[in-house]
Motif scaffolding. Structure first.
Motif, mmCIF file in Angstrom:
data_model
loop_
_atom_site.group_PDB
_atom_site.id
_atom_site.type_symbol
_atom_site.label_atom_id
_atom_site.label_comp_id
_atom_site.label_asym_id
_atom_site.label_seq_id
_atom_site.Cartn_x
_atom_site.Cartn_y
_atom_site.Cartn_z
ATOM 1 N N ALA A 1 15.268 -5.968 -0.134
ATOM 2 C CA ALA A 1 15.598 -6.310 1.252
ATOM 3 C C ALA A 1 14.521 -7.599 1.685
ATOM 4 O O ALA A 1 14.937 -8.530 2.248
ATOM 5 N N LEU A 2 12.997 -7.295 1.461
ATOM 6 C CA LEU A 2 12.176 -8.528 1.644
ATOM 7 C C LEU A 2 12.501 -9.741 0.887
ATOM 8 O O LEU A 2 12.461 -10.914 1.547
ATOM 9 N N VAL A 3 12.988 -9.463 -0.260
ATOM 10 C CA VAL A 3 13.086 -10.700 -1.096
ATOM 11 C C VAL A 3 14.591 -11.568 -0.457
ATOM 12 O O VAL A 3 14.497 -12.776 0.049
ATOM 13 N N VAL A 4 15.423 -10.778 -0.247
ATOM 14 C CA VAL A 4 16.875 -11.271 0.382
ATOM 15 C C VAL A 4 16.539 -12.021 1.894
ATOM 16 O O VAL A 4 16.985 -13.056 2.012
ATOM 17 N N ALA B 1 0.923 -1.143 0.156
ATOM 18 C CA ALA B 1 -0.218 0.209 -0.166
ATOM 19 C C ALA B 1 0.913 1.177 -0.174
ATOM 20 O O ALA B 1 0.606 2.294 -0.689
ATOM 21 N N ILE B 2 2.053 1.192 0.669
ATOM 22 C CA ILE B 2 2.772 2.046 0.589
ATOM 23 C C ILE B 2 3.713 2.457 -0.612
ATOM 24 O O ILE B 2 3.896 3.486 -1.361
ATOM 25 N N ALA B 3 4.049 1.216 -1.450
ATOM 26 C CA ALA B 3 4.414 1.176 -2.598
ATOM 27 C C ALA B 3 3.569 1.760 -3.675
ATOM 28 O O ALA B 3 3.996 2.589 -4.596
ATOM 29 N N ARG B 4 2.244 1.600 -3.591
ATOM 30 C CA ARG B 4 1.163 2.255 -4.377
ATOM 31 C C ARG B 4 1.152 3.784 -4.270
ATOM 32 O O ARG B 4 1.066 4.513 -5.148
ATOM 33 N N ALA B 5 1.119 4.122 -2.914
ATOM 34 C CA ALA B 5 1.017 5.444 -2.539
ATOM 35 C C ALA B 5 2.170 6.428 -3.112
ATOM 36 O O ALA B 5 1.712 7.450 -3.639
ATOM 37 N N ASN B 6 3.431 5.771 -2.710
ATOM 38 C CA ASN B 6 4.460 6.612 -3.533
ATOM 39 C C ASN B 6 4.950 6.538 -5.051
ATOM 40 O O ASN B 6 5.967 7.088 -5.321
ATOM 41 N N GLY B 7 4.207 5.587 -5.596
ATOM 42 C CA GLY B 7 4.445 5.506 -7.159
ATOM 43 C C GLY B 7 5.295 4.201 -7.465
ATOM 44 O O GLY B 7 5.612 4.195 -8.615
ATOM 45 N N THR B 8 5.843 3.459 -6.198
ATOM 46 C CA THR B 8 6.894 2.691 -6.576
ATOM 47 C C THR B 8 6.208 1.439 -7.555
ATOM 48 O O THR B 8 6.914 1.018 -8.536
ATOM 49 N N THR B 9 5.040 1.042 -7.341
ATOM 50 C CA THR B 9 4.319 -0.030 -8.047
ATOM 51 C C THR B 9 4.265 0.240 -9.667
ATOM 52 O O THR B 9 4.290 -0.358 -10.616
ATOM 53 N N ALA C 1 14.169 4.240 -1.880
ATOM 54 C CA ALA C 1 13.964 3.456 -0.596
ATOM 55 C C ALA C 1 12.921 2.242 -0.449
ATOM 56 O O ALA C 1 13.069 1.262 -0.030
ATOM 57 N N THR C 2 11.757 2.329 -1.224
ATOM 58 C CA THR C 2 10.741 1.541 -1.396
ATOM 59 C C THR C 2 11.403 0.346 -2.129
ATOM 60 O O THR C 2 10.905 -1.130 -1.699
ATOM 61 N N LEU C 3 12.090 0.610 -3.102
ATOM 62 C CA LEU C 3 12.801 -0.392 -3.934
ATOM 63 C C LEU C 3 13.641 -1.448 -3.141
ATOM 64 O O LEU C 3 13.603 -2.624 -3.246
ATOM 65 N N VAL C 4 14.628 -0.502 -2.394
ATOM 66 C CA VAL C 4 15.307 -1.265 -1.430
ATOM 67 C C VAL C 4 14.528 -2.044 -0.489
ATOM 68 O O VAL C 4 15.195 -3.234 -0.081
ATOM 69 N N ALA C 5 13.434 -1.447 0.041
ATOM 70 C CA ALA C 5 13.022 -2.377 0.794
ATOM 71 C C ALA C 5 12.191 -3.619 0.428
ATOM 72 O O ALA C 5 12.388 -4.697 1.013
#
Length: 451
Positions: A267-270, A68-76, A260-264
Motif C-alpha cells: 500500500a505504501l508503494v501504491v 521497525a514493526i516489519a522487523r519485529a514481526n519477521g516480515t523483513t 498485513a505488513t506485506l499489504v501495508a
C-alpha cells in the motif's frame, strides 16, 4: 566580514566540534541556526524555523517506524528469504537487484527519496543478515535511484528539461538521462569491487534456510558492520531474542501479522507511486494501523525509530535553511558566475552544486545554478547540453551524503549497526564523491563542448 562568509565559517566550526567532541551535529546546528539567524541575519524564530525540514522529519520517523514493526514481526526476514530464492542463492546479486529496482522506480516517475524510502530498509535488512557491507548496500540503493532519476518521464528529468526549455537553452533529454545512468552505474561498479563484492562472489550460493550462513568452504557471516574501514569483514551472526532464524517455521511462515505488513508495504508503494501521496505520512498511518492490530509486535517499534539521526539531519538542514534565507548560497553562485573564464566558472558551478546538494534539494540547486550558467553559455565556448548534464550529475550523485534525504534514509534504515560509525562512513564517502565527481563530470561532459 560579510554575513554570508560568517555563516559559512560557523558551519565549518559546527563540523569541527561535532567531529572532535562527539557532540550530535544536529544539536550544534540548531544552536548555530539560532545564533547566526538572530545575531547575523536578523531573523526571528519563524524565519529560523522556515528551514526546518518537516517533510523529511515525518519521512524519517514514518519509514523507520513502519520497518521497525516489519522487523519485529519477521516480515523483513520473510522478504530476505524470498530475495535469496529469487537470485537462487547468489547473495552477490542482491546489491545489483536493489540498484536496478530503485533505478526502475525513479525512471518511471517515483521521486528519488520515495524510491529509497521503499527499498533501503529491505536492502539493509538483507545486508545485516548476510554480512554485506551496509555501506555497499546503502550506496547501491542511492546510486540506483539516481541512475534512473533523469529519464524523460521521471520527476527530476522533467523538472530539469523544463528549466532548460524555459531558459531557452539547447537540450537533449537522452543525453541527460544517459549521463546520469552511466555515471551512477560506473560508480556502483567501483563500489561493488571496493566494498566486498568480490568476497560475495567467492561465497558461492546460500540457501534461505541457512539463516545467514554462507556456501561451502567460506566463513560464517555476520552483522554487516564488519571491522574494516568499509565494514566488509564478516563476524559472528547476531540474532536478537525472538528473531526468526530462517527455518521453515520462521522466515517462510506467513502469519497474519506478516501478511498485513506485506499489504501495508504494498500500500505504501501504491500510495506513493500511484497516487503521489507523502511517503512519511502514509508510512506513519500504516504503522499506526499495524500497531493497533498487533500491539505486542509493535511495542518496541517507537523506541527503534532513529531519533539521533532525526536530530542530526533536521538540525543541519535547519541551518542550511538559514543560509538560504540569508542569501549565502545565491551569493556564492553569483560570485562564481561573474568569473570571466567560462571553463573555470563551469567547474566551480559543478562544485557548488555538489556541495550544496549534499545538504539541500538537488533539483532546487540545479534550478538556481542553470540560470547562473546562461551568461557564459551564451558566449558559445561551452556546450549547454554537456553543462546541464554535468550539473545534474554533480548535484545528484552526492545524495549519498548522510545530510541529504536519501543518505539520511539509508542511515536511519540500517538495523543492528554502529550508527555513529556508519554515519562517519557515509560522510567520508560523500566527501570523496563531492571532491571527485564534479571534476570528472566537467572533464567528460563540459570540456569536450557537447551541445
Amino acid at each position: 566580514m560579510s554575513p554570508e562568509l560568517v555563516s559559512i565559517l560557523v558551519l565549518v566550526v559546527v563540523f569541527v566540534i561535532a567531529t572532535t567532541r562527539s557532540v550530535n551535529m544536529g544539536a550544534l546546528a540548531f544552536a548555530a541556526a539560532f545564533g547566526v539567524g538572530t545575531l547575523v541575519a536578523d531573523l526571528d524564530a519563524d524565519g529560523i524555523f522556515a528551514g526546518f525540514p518537516g517533510d523529511l522529519f515525518v519521512v524519517l520517523v514514518g519509514v523507520t517506524y513502519l520497518f521497525a514493526i516489519a522487523r519485529a514481526n519477521g516480515t523483513t526476514d520473510w522478504l530476505v528469504h524470498a530475495a535469496v530464492r529469487l537470485v537462487r542463492g547468489r547473495v552477490a546479486l542482491i546489491p545489483w537487484v536493489m540498484f536496478a529496482l530503485t533505478g526502475a522506480l525513479t525512471a518511471i516517475g517515483a521521486v528519488s527519496p520515495a524510491a529509497v524510502a521503499i527499498v533501503a530498509p529491505i536492502a539493509l535488512s538483507f545486508a545485516t543478515r548476510y554480512a554485506i557491507s551496509p555501506l555497499l548496500m546503502g550506496t547501491m540503493v542511492v546510486h540506483g535511484a539516481q541512475a534512473g532519476g533523469f529519464s524523460p518521464i521521471s520527476i527530476y528529468g522533467s523538472i530539469v528539461n523544463g528549466i532548460v526549455e524555459r531558459e531557452g537553452l539547447p537540450g537533449s533529454e537522452v543525453t541527460l538521462f544517459l549521463a546520469s545512468l552511466i555515471a551512477n552505474l560506473l560508480i556502483a561498479g567501483v563500489l561493488f569491487v571496493l566494498f566486498g563484492g568480490r568476497k560475495l562472489w567467492a561465497r558461492g550460493s546460500v540457501t534461505p534456510e541457512d539463516g545467514g550462513t554462507v556456501g561451502k568452504g567460506t566463513e560464517p557471516t555476520g552483522t554487516g558492520t564488519g571491522s574494516g574501514p568499509a565494514g566488509t569483514a564478516p563476524t559472528a551472526v547476531a540474532v536478537r531474542p525472538g528473531q526468526d532464524t530462517g527455518g521453515t517455521d520462521g522466515a517462510t511462515r506467513l502469519a497474519p501479522a506478516r501478511i498485513a505488513t506485506l499489504v501495508a508495504l504494498a500500500a505504501l508503494v501504491v500510495a506513493v507511486l500511484g497516487f503521489d501521496l507523502d511517503a512519511g505520512l502514509t508510512a506513519v498511518t500504516l504503522a499506526v494501523v499495524l500497531s493497533t492490530a498487533w500491539p505486542d509486535d509493535s511495542r518496541r517499534a517507537v523506541g527503534e525509530i532513529a531519533w539521533s539521526t532525526v536530530l542530526l539531519i533536521c538540525g543541519v538542514l535547519t541551518y542550511v535553511g538559514v543560509l538560504e534565507e540569508m542569501g549565502t548560497i545565491t551569493w556564492a553562485g553569483e560570485g562564481v558566475g561573474g568569473i570571466g573564464v567560462p571553463l573555470l566558472a563551469a567547474v566551480l558551478l559543478c562544485y557548488i552544486g555538489a556541495i550544496v546538494s549534499a545538504f539541500a534539494s538537488s533539483v532546487g540547486i540545479m534550478g538556481a545554478l542553470i540560470p547562473l550558467a546562461v551568461p557564459f553559455l551564451a558566449q558559445g565556448e561551452i556546450g549547454a547540453v554537456g553543462m546541464v548534464a554535468a550539473l545534474a550529475v554533480s548535484a545528484t550523485v552526492v545524495d549519498v551524503s548522510p545530510f541529504s534525504t536519501n543518505g539520511a534514509l539509508v542511515l536511519a534504515a540500517a538495523p543492528d549497526v554502529d550508527r555513529e560509525r556508519f554515519f562517519r562512513q557515509l560522510m567520508i564517502y560523500g566527501g570523496i564523491v563531492v571532491a571527485a565527481v564534479p571534476a570528472l563530470a566537467w572533464l567528460v561532459l563540459v570540456v569536450p563542448g557537447f551541445g
